[in-house]
Motif scaffolding. Sequence first.
Motif: not given
Length: 288
Positions: A187, A190, A237
């Motif tokens: 995460h 990203s 993701r």
Amino acid sequence: MSTPLPARAGRRCHNVLNVLHSAVYFAPEFTQEMAAIGHDHPSAAYFASRAAAMGPVGAGAVTATFFNFNHELVARHIPQIWRTASPEDALAARDRAADATLRRLLGAEAVASAEMAEAARLALRAAEACTRSARPLYAAHADLPVPEEPHLALWHAATLLREHRGDGHVAVLVGAELDALEAIVSHTASGKGQAPKWLLRTRGWAPENWAAAEDRLRARGLMAAEGELTEAGVGLRKRIEEETDRLDRAPYEHLGEAGVARLTELAGGWTMTALAAGAFPDELLGKG
């Protein structure tokens, strides 16, 4: 029958509501209220306040439901926290902190406004369509009474919606075969997650744990050598967020397109006010 909403409408509504929900955990009022009942360590305060709705649960239950914390950190504070203060005391302290925090961040006029009452009604209406099955943190909070004051009713509803989405999100992460730290690392990579230094400090992980998680992601072809996500990682993701949206669509479809748009508008305005008032620490975000 519910009518499908425009793409990401539910996610956008959740995102602005979640700022109002999560700001309380970063507030000095929260620190003060939790310290007053004996929880003066930040992790103990957070675990106690968020887990209290489940009752005096053990460390395993908190690690499982919170998902991204190192179990060793959790076990350092639980079950000891319940010998320091009861779950009922922790919930009462959290309510006091929410009251004081929202009054400070948003101002007395906003708290007392007709718009606040309207937003509370809309958010509670959305939460009517949340479901308890396999959503432990939501289910526990759904058993709590709805506060009478509109700003606290809104915070309660935002909490229900946040935990409902979060429980579903954890299920999606498990389905994607990401462990707790791989989920955090991917995460952050990203560009949407919190800063690594903040996560390491607050989630109880060591730098070598973070590096090992990166290596596991590289072995799956999800992360490149320099720490950025590969095309496959970006795709994963994206699918995780889309599947989370799918599992979380019921509350927002129940509220309807006009209601979601209005709730997003109202909560979005207060979110901007809260952010401008310094609701979150500077070191929370970024690559540091």
